[in-house]
Design a protein around this motif. Structure first.
Motif, mmCIF file in Angstrom:
data_model
loop_
_atom_site.group_PDB
_atom_site.id
_atom_site.type_symbol
_atom_site.label_atom_id
_atom_site.label_comp_id
_atom_site.label_asym_id
_atom_site.label_seq_id
_atom_site.Cartn_x
_atom_site.Cartn_y
_atom_site.Cartn_z
ATOM 1 N N LEU A 12 3.578 34.623 47.292
ATOM 2 C CA LEU A 12 3.469 33.376 47.005
ATOM 3 C C LEU A 12 3.649 31.926 48.556
ATOM 4 C CD1 LEU A 12 5.222 31.776 43.698
ATOM 5 C CD2 LEU A 12 2.772 31.802 43.989
ATOM 6 N N ARG A 13 4.098 33.038 49.386
ATOM 7 C CA ARG A 13 4.787 33.052 50.826
ATOM 8 C C ARG A 13 3.082 33.233 51.034
ATOM 9 N NH1 ARG A 13 10.749 34.511 52.098
ATOM 10 N NH2 ARG A 13 11.204 32.296 50.968
ATOM 11 N N TRP A 14 2.052 34.746 51.225
ATOM 12 C CA TRP A 14 1.462 35.032 51.556
ATOM 13 C C TRP A 14 0.195 33.650 51.136
ATOM 14 C CZ3 TRP A 14 -3.127 36.238 50.734
ATOM 15 C CH2 TRP A 14 -4.444 37.265 50.911
ATOM 16 N N VAL A 15 0.103 33.328 50.099
ATOM 17 C CA VAL A 15 -1.359 32.124 49.600
ATOM 18 C C VAL A 15 -1.001 31.217 50.309
ATOM 19 C CG1 VAL A 15 -2.301 31.314 47.924
ATOM 20 C CG2 VAL A 15 -1.150 33.651 47.432
ATOM 21 N N ARG A 16 -0.029 30.614 50.322
ATOM 22 C CA ARG A 16 0.940 29.700 51.058
ATOM 23 C C ARG A 16 0.190 29.511 52.590
ATOM 24 N NH1 ARG A 16 4.746 27.030 54.406
ATOM 25 N NH2 ARG A 16 4.331 25.014 54.250
ATOM 26 N N TRP A 17 0.572 30.626 53.033
ATOM 27 C CA TRP A 17 0.449 30.887 54.963
ATOM 28 C C TRP A 17 -1.282 30.761 54.736
ATOM 29 C CZ3 TRP A 17 -2.985 34.509 56.460
ATOM 30 C CH2 TRP A 17 -2.910 35.295 58.325
ATOM 31 N N TYR A 18 -2.258 31.770 53.903
ATOM 32 C CA TYR A 18 -3.345 32.104 53.813
ATOM 33 C C TYR A 18 -4.245 30.847 53.240
ATOM 34 C CZ TYR A 18 -7.970 33.567 52.740
ATOM 35 O OH TYR A 18 -9.604 33.830 52.363
ATOM 36 N N LEU A 19 -3.765 30.048 52.798
ATOM 37 C CA LEU A 19 -4.428 28.649 52.478
ATOM 38 C C LEU A 19 -4.028 27.284 53.807
ATOM 39 C CD1 LEU A 19 -3.870 28.087 48.105
ATOM 40 C CD2 LEU A 19 -5.598 28.481 49.475
ATOM 41 N N ARG A 20 -3.240 27.602 53.998
ATOM 42 C CA ARG A 20 -3.371 26.266 55.277
ATOM 43 C C ARG A 20 -4.014 26.981 56.648
ATOM 44 N NH1 ARG A 20 2.096 25.909 57.787
ATOM 45 N NH2 ARG A 20 0.929 23.439 58.511
ATOM 46 N N GLU A 25 -4.680 23.207 57.739
ATOM 47 C CA GLU A 25 -3.464 22.340 57.752
ATOM 48 C C GLU A 25 -2.577 22.621 59.058
ATOM 49 O OE1 GLU A 25 -0.722 19.635 56.526
ATOM 50 O OE2 GLU A 25 -3.272 19.997 55.771
ATOM 51 N N SER A 26 -3.100 24.186 59.391
ATOM 52 C CA SER A 26 -1.568 24.442 60.286
ATOM 53 C C SER A 26 -1.964 24.166 62.050
ATOM 54 C CB SER A 26 -1.059 26.172 60.851
ATOM 55 O OG SER A 26 -2.077 26.907 60.103
#
Length: 69
Positions: A12-20, A25-26
């Motif tokens: 889930l952390r990886w998915v969040r990073w990827y989407l950002r 967003e980042s």
């Protein structure tokens, strides 16, 4: 061996990073880190100011970020 819960959290952390990264967003976080590292005395704009400046730059030059050279 990592438990199933820790693997799910890691995924889930990886998915969040990827989407950002995908949605840019980042960009503000990277800009803040750049200012702090390279220009420690400079005032850091708020998120709203950063987005306003970025939108203004894109309106002036719609190719910004899509140049090949």
């Amino acid at each position: 061996m990592p438990s199933a819960v820790s693997r799910v959290i890691r995924a889930l952390r990886w998915v969040r990073w990827y989407l950002r990264e995908l949605t840019d967003e980042s960009a503000y976080d990277r800009y803040r880190a750049h200012l702090r590292a390279r220009h420690p005395g400079a005032a850091v704009p708020t998120r709203r100011e950063f987005e306003r400046l970025r939108a203004e730059r894109q309106r002036k030059d719609p190719r910004q970020g899509f140049r090949c050279c």
